[in-house]
Design a protein around this motif. Structure first.
Motif, PDB file in Angstrom:
ATOM      1  N   PRO B  61      -2.042  19.795 -29.682  1.00 18.58           N
ATOM      2  CA  PRO B  61      -1.608  19.181 -28.429  1.00 18.58           C
ATOM      3  C   PRO B  61      -2.642  19.341 -27.303  1.00 18.58           C
ATOM      4  O   PRO B  61      -2.896  18.397 -26.545  1.00 18.58           O
ATOM      5  CB  PRO B  61      -0.307  19.919 -28.104  1.00 18.58           C
ATOM      6  CG  PRO B  61      -0.295  21.141 -28.970  1.00 18.58           C
ATOM      7  CD  PRO B  61      -1.124  20.817 -30.167  1.00 18.58           C
ATOM      8  N   THR B  62      -3.274  20.533 -27.212  1.00 15.85           N
ATOM      9  CA  THR B  62      -4.242  20.738 -26.137  1.00 15.85           C
ATOM     10  C   THR B  62      -5.484  19.892 -26.367  1.00 15.85           C
ATOM     11  O   THR B  62      -6.023  19.283 -25.438  1.00 15.85           O
ATOM     12  CB  THR B  62      -4.655  22.224 -26.057  1.00 15.85           C
ATOM     13  OG1 THR B  62      -3.498  23.019 -26.219  1.00 15.85           O
ATOM     14  CG2 THR B  62      -5.306  22.528 -24.732  1.00 15.85           C
ATOM     15  N   LEU B  63      -5.926  19.843 -27.649  1.00 18.04           N
ATOM     16  CA  LEU B  63      -7.113  19.038 -27.969  1.00 18.04           C
ATOM     17  C   LEU B  63      -6.851  17.569 -27.642  1.00 18.04           C
ATOM     18  O   LEU B  63      -7.708  16.888 -27.070  1.00 18.04           O
ATOM     19  CB  LEU B  63      -7.468  19.193 -29.458  1.00 18.04           C
ATOM     20  CG  LEU B  63      -7.762  20.617 -29.937  1.00 18.04           C
ATOM     21  CD1 LEU B  63      -8.149  20.606 -31.404  1.00 18.04           C
ATOM     22  CD2 LEU B  63      -8.852  21.253 -29.104  1.00 18.04           C
ATOM     23  N   ASP B  64      -5.650  17.090 -27.988  1.00 22.37           N
ATOM     24  CA  ASP B  64      -5.312  15.693 -27.690  1.00 22.37           C
ATOM     25  C   ASP B  64      -5.318  15.439 -26.191  1.00 22.37           C
ATOM     26  O   ASP B  64      -5.826  14.419 -25.719  1.00 22.37           O
ATOM     27  CB  ASP B  64      -3.924  15.353 -28.272  1.00 22.37           C
ATOM     28  CG  ASP B  64      -3.943  15.345 -29.812  1.00 22.37           C
ATOM     29  OD1 ASP B  64      -5.058  15.263 -30.364  1.00 22.37           O
ATOM     30  OD2 ASP B  64      -2.861  15.451 -30.415  1.00 22.37           O
ATOM     31  N   ARG B  67      -8.832  15.233 -24.987  1.00 21.46           N
ATOM     32  CA  ARG B  67      -9.469  13.985 -25.404  1.00 21.46           C
ATOM     33  C   ARG B  67      -8.960  12.820 -24.576  1.00 21.46           C
ATOM     34  O   ARG B  67      -9.725  11.960 -24.166  1.00 21.46           O
ATOM     35  CB  ARG B  67      -9.198  13.732 -26.888  1.00 21.46           C
ATOM     36  CG  ARG B  67     -10.043  14.625 -27.783  1.00 21.46           C
ATOM     37  CD  ARG B  67     -10.197  14.015 -29.167  1.00 21.46           C
ATOM     38  NE  ARG B  67     -10.719  15.019 -30.081  1.00 21.46           N
ATOM     39  CZ  ARG B  67      -9.945  15.784 -30.861  1.00 21.46           C
ATOM     40  NH1 ARG B  67      -8.633  15.636 -30.859  1.00 21.46           N
ATOM     41  NH2 ARG B  67     -10.493  16.682 -31.650  1.00 21.46           N
ATOM     42  N   SER B  68      -7.655  12.798 -24.283  1.00 17.08           N
ATOM     43  CA  SER B  68      -7.159  11.639 -23.528  1.00 17.08           C
ATOM     44  C   SER B  68      -7.606  11.722 -22.073  1.00 17.08           C
ATOM     45  O   SER B  68      -7.754  10.691 -21.410  1.00 17.08           O
ATOM     46  CB  SER B  68      -5.636  11.515 -23.655  1.00 17.08           C
ATOM     47  OG  SER B  68      -5.022  12.632 -23.063  1.00 17.08           O
ATOM     48  N   ALA B  69      -7.856  12.943 -21.565  1.00 12.78           N
ATOM     49  CA  ALA B  69      -8.419  13.050 -20.204  1.00 12.78           C
ATOM     50  C   ALA B  69      -9.894  12.642 -20.210  1.00 12.78           C
ATOM     51  O   ALA B  69     -10.441  12.268 -19.171  1.00 12.78           O
ATOM     52  CB  ALA B  69      -8.267  14.472 -19.675  1.00 12.78           C
ATOM     53  N   GLY B  70     -10.529  12.754 -21.378  1.00 14.20           N
ATOM     54  CA  GLY B  70     -11.933  12.358 -21.491  1.00 14.20           C
ATOM     55  C   GLY B  70     -12.908  13.370 -20.939  1.00 14.20           C
ATOM     56  O   GLY B  70     -14.104  13.111 -20.838  1.00 14.20           O
ATOM     57  N   LYS B  71     -12.395  14.535 -20.526  1.00 15.48           N
ATOM     58  CA  LYS B  71     -13.318  15.551 -19.996  1.00 15.48           C
ATOM     59  C   LYS B  71     -12.764  16.946 -20.234  1.00 15.48           C
ATOM     60  O   LYS B  71     -11.547  17.135 -20.322  1.00 15.48           O
ATOM     61  CB  LYS B  71     -13.548  15.327 -18.498  1.00 15.48           C
ATOM     62  CG  LYS B  71     -12.276  15.472 -17.695  1.00 15.48           C
ATOM     63  CD  LYS B  71     -12.483  15.209 -16.218  1.00 15.48           C
ATOM     64  CE  LYS B  71     -11.182  15.496 -15.484  1.00 15.48           C
ATOM     65  NZ  LYS B  71     -11.211  15.158 -14.091  1.00 15.48           N
ATOM     66  N   LEU B  72     -13.707  17.887 -20.365  1.00 12.30           N
ATOM     67  CA  LEU B  72     -13.356  19.296 -20.528  1.00 12.30           C
ATOM     68  C   LEU B  72     -13.737  19.978 -19.220  1.00 12.30           C
ATOM     69  O   LEU B  72     -14.919  20.066 -18.887  1.00 12.30           O
ATOM     70  CB  LEU B  72     -14.135  19.900 -21.701  1.00 12.30           C
ATOM     71  CG  LEU B  72     -13.902  21.387 -21.945  1.00 12.30           C
ATOM     72  CD1 LEU B  72     -12.557  21.614 -22.620  1.00 12.30           C
ATOM     73  CD2 LEU B  72     -15.016  21.974 -22.799  1.00 12.30           C
ATOM     74  N   VAL B  73     -12.724  20.432 -18.457  1.00 10.44           N
ATOM     75  CA  VAL B  73     -13.019  21.091 -17.176  1.00 10.44           C
ATOM     76  C   VAL B  73     -13.296  22.559 -17.439  1.00 10.44           C
ATOM     77  O   VAL B  73     -12.479  23.275 -18.010  1.00 10.44           O
ATOM     78  CB  VAL B  73     -11.866  20.927 -16.176  1.00 10.44           C
ATOM     79  CG1 VAL B  73     -12.248  21.547 -14.832  1.00 10.44           C
ATOM     80  CG2 VAL B  73     -11.507  19.463 -16.009  1.00 10.44           C
ATOM     81  N   LEU B 108     -15.769  18.047 -29.007  1.00 13.87           N
ATOM     82  CA  LEU B 108     -14.492  17.362 -28.776  1.00 13.87           C
ATOM     83  C   LEU B 108     -14.704  15.872 -28.503  1.00 13.87           C
ATOM     84  O   LEU B 108     -13.745  15.117 -28.428  1.00 13.87           O
ATOM     85  CB  LEU B 108     -13.794  17.977 -27.560  1.00 13.87           C
ATOM     86  CG  LEU B 108     -12.945  19.230 -27.780  1.00 13.87           C
ATOM     87  CD1 LEU B 108     -12.655  19.900 -26.456  1.00 13.87           C
ATOM     88  CD2 LEU B 108     -11.650  18.859 -28.483  1.00 13.87           C
ATOM     89  N   GLY B 109     -15.956  15.486 -28.290  1.00 14.66           N
ATOM     90  CA  GLY B 109     -16.252  14.101 -27.957  1.00 14.66           C
ATOM     91  C   GLY B 109     -15.896  13.728 -26.531  1.00 14.66           C
ATOM     92  O   GLY B 109     -15.558  12.585 -26.245  1.00 14.66           O
TER      93      GLY B 109
END
Lengths: 217, 305
Positions: B61-64, B67-73, B108-109
């Motif tokens: 769930p966290t990875l999804d 990914r849907s946010a498109g960024k890793l803060v 994570l892309g």
């Protein structure tokens, strides 16, 4: 249980509370002295003292306290001016100068509120200028100035928390220390109540003082 | 005069820190444009690469959500050379911690987004979901494990002292014996380690950032700065006339902090770290960022200590 962390670390918070009181009281006394002197320069001084007073007030009143404290911390440090390394003393100096600017304006407004007839009457009775200020103007000015000076003092208590940024071990600093070590924000509620208790006490004391000093109307 | 300029810059940094902490992070978002050379290592392991995809967990769930946010803060330090340092000329965030974020984001892309996280802010930032991960020279220890989760250990630091070159003090015990002031960071493990070592509470001078602590040392407001050697090496490099001394008197295993309840992200980051250790990427990052300061060859990655 809520309050437990605060109680367990009460000695830290009390230490900070006492430091905040000492810092605020000390800075208020110095600020009042600065205020009386600079306001007198401003009103009765010649051109040079009066301009110097304007410069002092406009500079300290119109720049951020935090930057002033950073500035004093570095400038007063042993390897620069060599005056002090103690964050408490730096904060005391910085807060006194900052608050002094506001006190000056409050006291000046009190002086200007006095009817010029009072001064004329005192002078024609043969009092010197200094005696006129001391015996006629200031005693009357103090009455009108109590409420605005109360605001200045209340702001000083709240502003003293900025000193935590230069490492002064006052109430906010100690609260943050405990909060960081215990991973809890609870001590900060204690800090908030601590400041409130101080400003509330100040309001009560000033309310009484105001009533005692009031003009008969 | 140089000090004054440094001071004004420090105040400026502080203001910048306040504004980037104030909710919106548009400034931080612009720090690492996709095309910048510093970000390119991340691009070398896109999600589509078969080698990367084979060993990394992909579902969760966290990875999804990331990914849907498109960024890793990513919360990093902005003033610690070699780990997290915002380059004042390019605006890029550089260092070991920053590149770790880029590796994880790349796997994570998504794009990494950097936010300044000073010591005292790290755990609150995670708990308030203002960042996805914290890679900010953070020691993994028991107390903190009660608050947040940690990845595997990605670097093993140790606490030392930083003094002026002409200082008579060689070790932390000298500082205790002489009863002099020691500067450190608010809300750090270094602060409590110093208390354990016998430094009096009243002799601890604490600041929000280590750059302020170094300034205080230069000004003579304290006689030493003490924290992880990984941070001290950078401070010694930035300021002439300061040197790191003594043996490390603590072990500080650094880990990536993650909010509790995000087990899938922890597992993913651990897998990325394992992969980096296996394919030599960890040693590359060490050689790029840390070797220039310590002069020591890359040790074995300390992942499973």
């Amino acid at each position: 249980m809520f309050g437990q962390i605060t109680i367990e670390n009460l000695d830290y918070l009390v230490q900070g509370y006492v430091t905040t009181i000492a810092l605020s009281l000390g800075a208020m006394v110095v600020a009042l002295i600065i205020g009386c002197v600079v306001a007198s320069f401003r009103v009765w001084g010649g051109r040079v003292p009066s301009s110097a007073a304007v410069f002092y007030v406009e500079f300290f009143r119109n720049t951020p306290l935090l930057i002033q404290l950073f500035f004093f911390a570095v400038v007063l440090a042993p390897n620069n001016l060599g005056i002090t390394a103690d964050p408490f003393l730096v904060a005391l100096i910085g807060l006194s100068l900052y608050t002094g600017a506001f006190a000056t304006e409050a006291i000046r407004s009190g002086i200007l509120a006095i009817d010029p007839g009072q001064v004329e009457a005192a002078r024609s009775l043969g009092l010197s200028q200094l005696a006129t200020i001391r015996l006629v103007v200031l005693p009357q000015a103090i009455r009108t100035v109590v409420p605005p000076l109360g605001n200045v003092a209340s702001a000083l208590i709240r502003n003293s928390s900025v000193a935590s940024a230069i490492g002064t071990r006052e109430l906010l600093f100690m609260g943050l220390l405990v909060a960081n070590r215990t991973f809890s924000l609870e001590p900060l509620i204690g800090v908030l109540l601590g400041y409130w208790s101080l400003t509330l006490t100040l309001s009560l004391v000033l309310g009484r003082l105001e009533r005692r000093l009031a003009f008969a109307r | 005069m140089r000090r004054l300029v440094a001071l004004l810059m420090a105040s400026g940094l502080l203001l910048a820190a306040c504004s980037s902490g104030g909710g919106g992070t548009p400034a931080a978002g612009s720090l690492a444009p996709a095309g910048s050379p510093a970000a390119s290592p991340a691009g070398s392991a896109p999600a589509g690469s078969p080698a990367a995809a084979a060993s990394l967990p992909t579902e969760g769930p966290t990875l999804d959500a990331i990914r849907s946010a498109g960024k890793l803060v990513c919360g990093v330090k902005f003033d610690v050379i070699a780990f997290g340092f915002r380059n004042p000329t390019s605006g890029d965030v550089e260092g070991f911690d920053a590149d770790l974020c880029r590796e994880i984001a790349g796997a994570l892309g998504v794009e990494p987004e950097f936010v300044e996280a000073i010591s005292a802010n790290r755990i609150p930032f995670l708990q308030e979901d203002r960042v996805d991960i914290i890679a900010s020279t953070m020691t993994r220890n028991e107390e903190r494990l009660g608050q947040i989760d940690f990845s595997k250990i990605y670097y093993l630091a140790g606490q030392k002292i930083l003094v002026k070159s002409d200082s008579p003090h060689q070790t932390v015990d000298d500082l205790v014996a002489a009863g002099v002031k020691v500067c450190s960071g608010q809300g750090s493990t270094s602060e409590t380690n110093l208390l354990d070592k016998g430094v009096a509470e009243a002799n601890l001078v604490l600041f929000a950032t280590y750059s302020e602590a170094a300034q205080a040392l230069l000004d003579g407001r304290c006689d030493a700065v003490s924290t992880d050697d990984s941070i001290l090496f950078g401070l010694a490099q930035q300021n002439e006339g300061l040197e790191v001394r003594g043996e490390a008197f603590t072990q500080e295993p650094l880990g990536i902090g993650i909010k509790k309840g995000k087990e899938d992200l922890v597992a993913f980051i651990d897998a990325v770290l394992d992969q980096m250790a296996a394919n030599g990427r960890w040693a590359e990052l060490y050689d790029t960022h840390i070797k220039p300061y310590t002069g020591e060859e890359a040790p074995e990655p300390p992942l499973d200590m």
